[in-house]
Motif scaffolding. Structure first.
Motif, PDB file in Angstrom:
ATOM      1  N   ALA A  44       0.662  -1.269  -0.004  1.00  0.00           N
ATOM      2  CA  ALA A  44      -0.102   0.048  -0.081  1.00  0.00           C
ATOM      3  C   ALA A  44       0.958   1.084  -0.061  1.00  0.00           C
ATOM      4  O   ALA A  44       0.476   2.033  -0.715  1.00  0.00           O
ATOM      5  N   PRO A  45       2.052   1.340   0.868  1.00  0.00           N
ATOM      6  CA  PRO A  45       2.769   2.445   0.721  1.00  0.00           C
ATOM      7  C   PRO A  45       3.581   2.488  -0.617  1.00  0.00           C
ATOM      8  O   PRO A  45       3.514   3.806  -1.065  1.00  0.00           O
ATOM      9  N   VAL A  46       3.754   1.638  -1.193  1.00  0.00           N
ATOM     10  CA  VAL A  46       4.381   1.733  -2.615  1.00  0.00           C
ATOM     11  C   VAL A  46       3.739   2.090  -3.593  1.00  0.00           C
ATOM     12  O   VAL A  46       3.803   3.009  -4.364  1.00  0.00           O
ATOM     13  N   TRP A  47       2.265   1.635  -3.608  1.00  0.00           N
ATOM     14  CA  TRP A  47       1.289   2.054  -4.332  1.00  0.00           C
ATOM     15  C   TRP A  47       0.990   3.641  -4.295  1.00  0.00           C
ATOM     16  O   TRP A  47       0.688   4.393  -5.353  1.00  0.00           O
ATOM     17  N   TRP A  48       0.840   4.041  -3.094  1.00  0.00           N
ATOM     18  CA  TRP A  48       0.694   5.450  -2.718  1.00  0.00           C
ATOM     19  C   TRP A  48       1.715   6.521  -3.235  1.00  0.00           C
ATOM     20  O   TRP A  48       1.601   7.274  -3.777  1.00  0.00           O
ATOM     21  N   LEU A  49       2.994   5.995  -3.185  1.00  0.00           N
ATOM     22  CA  LEU A  49       4.127   6.542  -3.625  1.00  0.00           C
ATOM     23  C   LEU A  49       4.032   6.897  -5.250  1.00  0.00           C
ATOM     24  O   LEU A  49       4.396   7.860  -5.863  1.00  0.00           O
ATOM     25  N   LEU A  50       3.789   5.594  -5.815  1.00  0.00           N
ATOM     26  CA  LEU A  50       3.617   5.741  -7.481  1.00  0.00           C
ATOM     27  C   LEU A  50       2.548   6.576  -7.692  1.00  0.00           C
ATOM     28  O   LEU A  50       3.044   7.312  -8.822  1.00  0.00           O
ATOM     29  N   VAL A  51       1.394   6.441  -7.125  1.00  0.00           N
ATOM     30  CA  VAL A  51       0.401   7.141  -7.411  1.00  0.00           C
ATOM     31  C   VAL A  51       0.422   8.661  -7.320  1.00  0.00           C
ATOM     32  O   VAL A  51       0.277   9.415  -8.133  1.00  0.00           O
ATOM     33  N   SER A  52       0.979   9.237  -5.945  1.00  0.00           N
ATOM     34  CA  SER A  52       1.131  10.573  -5.650  1.00  0.00           C
ATOM     35  C   SER A  52       2.352  11.161  -6.557  1.00  0.00           C
ATOM     36  O   SER A  52       2.414  12.476  -7.007  1.00  0.00           O
TER      37      SER A  52
ATOM     38  N   ALA B 183      11.627  10.936  -4.113  1.00  0.00           N
ATOM     39  CA  ALA B 183      11.705   9.511  -3.340  1.00  0.00           C
ATOM     40  C   ALA B 183      11.287   8.466  -4.048  1.00  0.00           C
ATOM     41  O   ALA B 183      11.958   7.640  -3.944  1.00  0.00           O
ATOM     42  N   MET B 184      10.365   8.452  -5.020  1.00  0.00           N
ATOM     43  CA  MET B 184       9.996   7.517  -5.873  1.00  0.00           C
ATOM     44  C   MET B 184      11.328   7.088  -6.911  1.00  0.00           C
ATOM     45  O   MET B 184      11.687   5.775  -6.865  1.00  0.00           O
ATOM     46  N   VAL B 185      11.740   8.114  -7.468  1.00  0.00           N
ATOM     47  CA  VAL B 185      12.996   7.802  -8.227  1.00  0.00           C
ATOM     48  C   VAL B 185      14.084   6.896  -7.311  1.00  0.00           C
ATOM     49  O   VAL B 185      14.866   6.381  -8.000  1.00  0.00           O
ATOM     50  N   SER B 186      14.279   7.527  -6.391  1.00  0.00           N
ATOM     51  CA  SER B 186      15.385   7.055  -5.581  1.00  0.00           C
ATOM     52  C   SER B 186      15.353   5.661  -5.271  1.00  0.00           C
ATOM     53  O   SER B 186      16.219   4.734  -4.995  1.00  0.00           O
TER      54      SER B 186
END
Length: 304
Positions: free
Chosen positions: A47-55, A276-279
């Motif tokens: 869930a946190p990974v999905w939120w990061l991708l969507v955000s 943060a997502m790119v890192s």
């Protein structure tokens, strides 16, 4: 006789079928329980990974309106452009620094761990068990406890605010030595080492040409664990490095997050999230590319 025999043989079959029926009903229940627990764990971690991708695909305004777990106005490419051009493109420098620390530190640490683990597993000498117990004790020491002593030591050596302040501590991994020792003891046959000695190979050549190849799955695991540990490390770099151009991406992104509400130099929140997502992308790529080394050992069939 012929009329009673089928009746007697059918009775045990009936009882076994009757006794087996409850077991057949219990197996699906336990299976569904396991699947339910795994599903909950998957949701918890993903869930946190999905939120990061969507955000990372949203504008700054969309982040605080609508459903946080679903897409809004698609602005991923605009966010990426802002990430890599903000403050003169310093994000590129942070990524390069993280790559230097992680690849260099993990590579040297893996080699040192392999040499130490192989020596502890295959050579008998006085003090070997004491040395191995010391390594085990070092595994139990939390790394944040060593940050301040390392800072005081490196300040005396004038290494603070240099690349070496992060690289040198990253080259040592007690857990890597422990894992290499366990794997070498169980997967490097003594017969192969003796065969190399009989053929006239020296100890260094045996280690480099035989032991390292056999220990490849363990070495890949050590490299991956150390790479992730260095890439995600925050406390040591933030203590050692004051120059922005020496900082890794973890420290840089946290610095941007701290500036997101400070006057005209504020960094938009969507830029921080995209950074943060790119890192995290290099870690995902590394996991996917190295997982094949863990599936099988390389010594299957080497000793008859």
């Amino acid at each position: 006789m012929s009329t009673t025999t089928p009746v007697r043989s059918a009775a045990p079959a009936t009882r076994s079928a009757a006794s087996g029926a409850p077991r057949a009903k219990r197996q699906p229940a336990s299976r569904w329980l396991v699947l339910g627990v795994l599903s909950l764990a998957s949701v918890y971690f993903l869930a946190p990974v999905w939120w990061l991708l969507v955000s990372s695909t949203k504008t700054s305004g969309d982040l605080f309106s609508g459903n946080g777990f679903w897409f809004g106005h698609f602005a991923l490419f605009a966010n990426l452009r802002e990430v890599f051009t903000h403050q003169g493109g310093i994000y590129w420098q942070w990524l390069a620094n993280s790559a230097l620390y992680a690849v260099g530190g993990a590579g040297v640490s893996t080699l040192i761990s392999a040499m130490a683990g192989y020596a502890l597993a295959k050579y008998a000498y006085r003090g070997r068990e004491f040395t191995f117990n010391t390594v085990l004790a070092a595994v139990l020491v939390p790394q944040p406890l060593l940050a301040v002593p390392l800072y005081l030591l490196f300040s005396q050596l004038h290494l603070v605010n240099t690349y070496w302040a992060v690289l040198l501590p990253s080259m040592v991994s007690p857990f890597g030595v422990y894992l290499a020792r366990i794997y070498a003891a169980s997967s490097v046959p003594d017969e192969i080492i003796e065969a190399g000695r009989i053929d006239g190979a020296g100890e260094l050549r045996i280690f480099m040409t035989i032991a390292l190849r056999v220990m490849t799955p363990a070495l890949v695991t050590i490299f991956l664990f150390q790479f992730v540990s260095i890439w995600t490390n925050y406390l040591l770099p933030v203590l050692m490095l004051a120059n922005d151009k020496l900082q890794p991406v973890t420290v840089g992104v946290v610095g941007w997050q701290a500036q997101r509400a400070i006057g005209p130099t504020a960094v938009p929140f969507n830029i921080v999230i995209t950074a943060a997502m790119v890192s995290a992308i290099p870690l995902v790529v590394l996991f996917l590319s190295l997982q094949r080394f863990w599936r099988s050992g390389l010594t299957a069939g080497s000793v008859k």
